[in-house]
Design a protein around this motif. Structure first.
Motif, PDB file in Angstrom:
ATOM      1  N   LYS A 192      36.981  -3.231  25.901  1.00  0.00           N
ATOM      2  CA  LYS A 192      38.321  -2.656  25.750  1.00  0.00           C
ATOM      3  C   LYS A 192      38.918  -2.278  27.097  1.00  0.00           C
ATOM      4  O   LYS A 192      40.133  -2.345  27.292  1.00  0.00           O
ATOM      5  CB  LYS A 192      38.257  -1.423  24.837  1.00  0.00           C
ATOM      6  CG  LYS A 192      38.081  -1.738  23.369  1.00  0.00           C
ATOM      7  CD  LYS A 192      37.922  -0.472  22.550  1.00  0.00           C
ATOM      8  CE  LYS A 192      39.215   0.295  22.463  1.00  0.00           C
ATOM      9  NZ  LYS A 192      40.222  -0.366  21.643  1.00  0.00           N
ATOM     10  N   ASN A 232      36.287  -5.412  20.349  1.00  0.00           N
ATOM     11  CA  ASN A 232      37.086  -4.346  20.972  1.00  0.00           C
ATOM     12  C   ASN A 232      37.658  -3.379  19.944  1.00  0.00           C
ATOM     13  O   ASN A 232      38.745  -2.843  20.105  1.00  0.00           O
ATOM     14  CB  ASN A 232      38.214  -4.956  21.809  1.00  0.00           C
ATOM     15  CG  ASN A 232      39.105  -5.864  20.995  1.00  0.00           C
ATOM     16  OD1 ASN A 232      38.917  -6.005  19.776  1.00  0.00           O
ATOM     17  ND2 ASN A 232      40.080  -6.485  21.639  1.00  0.00           N
ATOM     18  N   ASN A 233      36.886  -3.186  18.853  1.00  0.00           N
ATOM     19  CA  ASN A 233      37.343  -2.304  17.787  1.00  0.00           C
ATOM     20  C   ASN A 233      36.177  -1.407  17.368  1.00  0.00           C
ATOM     21  O   ASN A 233      35.180  -1.891  16.824  1.00  0.00           O
ATOM     22  CB  ASN A 233      37.847  -3.142  16.602  1.00  0.00           C
ATOM     23  CG  ASN A 233      38.471  -2.301  15.510  1.00  0.00           C
ATOM     24  OD1 ASN A 233      37.861  -1.353  15.014  1.00  0.00           O
ATOM     25  ND2 ASN A 233      39.684  -2.641  15.117  1.00  0.00           N
ATOM     26  N   CYS A 279      31.490  -2.428  23.395  1.00  0.00           N
ATOM     27  CA  CYS A 279      32.861  -2.413  22.882  1.00  0.00           C
ATOM     28  C   CYS A 279      33.786  -1.677  23.848  1.00  0.00           C
ATOM     29  O   CYS A 279      34.893  -2.138  24.137  1.00  0.00           O
ATOM     30  CB  CYS A 279      32.890  -1.765  21.504  1.00  0.00           C
ATOM     31  SG  CYS A 279      34.529  -1.650  20.760  1.00  0.00           S
TER      32      CYS A 279
END
Length: 269
Positions: free
Chosen positions: A101, A35-36, A97
């Motif tokens: 998120k 999630n980055n 991703c």
């Protein structure tokens, strides 16, 4: 020979994918990139390294072995295929991703489905790239490597080992994590000390290596000996803990399945 050239490109791209997506990625980076965006970008850069190394070898190989150099159109086709794989990998990972998120509760089932979808899409792109490159090029370098039986067999063995080690371990954790037995109150500190962190993954890697070795030398019956020895070592825990027995059986069948599929794909395709 034509089919073998297609297989050659497929195996090369598959090897680069395995190295870039698993061996060039630490466990910490794998967790952080979920999630980055920045970590995902770092992973994508590292992922490209094996493909760029292959491109350099592809360009230098004719000079080193004094064979006709590929034409400009063939070089362009190889560059385009590699660029397509790298860019598509980045797009797929960035979309994954973003999805993670935006998901408030990213449960185990969603993690599993995201991982499977991610890898299936990557493999489809690799398959398409290999097929397109096979149609667009006639590589003298590929024919020389294929005609050198020992060299080509050595590459296949390295690819086989690369697949059944770290990627197999990570895939098992991602796909079957929900079946892992949870520690309960009956497990005291003394019981916990009998299990060494990472031992299970190491055992799984070694058993797949042994199974792979026996498959390569056509001694399939010997695979049963590995399973017997493993079951004897775990018999006490299997007989007393049904949840562990089920998880153990899933892991054992998974090891056999992924090793057999990799063997058939690489050595019998």
């Amino acid at each position: 020979m034509d089919t073998e050239i297609f297989n050659f490109y497929l195996f090369i791209f598959l090897f680069c994918h395995v190295v870039g997506d698993y061996y060039f990625q630490t466990e910490k980076l794998a967790g952080e990139k979920e999630n980055n965006y920045r970590k995902t970008g770092i992973h994508c850069i590292l992922y490209a390294v094996p493909f760029l190394i292959f491109l350099i070898v592809y360009l230098l190989f004719p000079t080193l072995f004094h064979i006709p150099s590929p034409s400009n159109s063939e070089i362009f086709a190889v560059i385009l295929a590699i660029a397509g794989i790298i860019i598509s990998h980045a797009v797929i990972d960035l979309v994954k991703c973003r999805w993670i998120k935006n998901t408030a509760e990213f449960k185990i089932e969603r993690q599993r489905n995201a991982y499977i979808t991610d890898q299936v899409l990557h493999l489809i792109v690799i398959l398409v790239a290999a097929a397109w490159l096979f149609v667009e090029t006639t590589s003298d370098a590929a024919e020389i490597i294929i005609s050198s039986a020992d060299l080509y067999m050595g590459f296949k063995i390295v690819l086989f080992a690369a697949i059944i080690l770290k990627p197999a371990n990570i895939s098992f954790k991602k796909i079957f994590s929900k079946y892992q037995p949870l520690k309960n109150e009956s497990q005291n500190d003394e019981t916990d000390k009998t299990t060494i962190a990472g031992a299970g993954a190491t055992i799984g890697s070694l058993e797949r290596l042994l199974m792979g070795f026996f498959m390569i030398i056509n001694q399939f019956a010997a695979v049963g000996l590995i399973m017997t020895a493993k079951s004897i070592a775990r018999y006490d825990k299997i007989s007393k803990d049904p949840s562990f027995a089920e998880y153990y059986l899933i892991g054992t069948l998974y090891s056999i399945l992924i090793t057999l599929v990799a063997y058939l794909l690489i050595f019998r395709l």
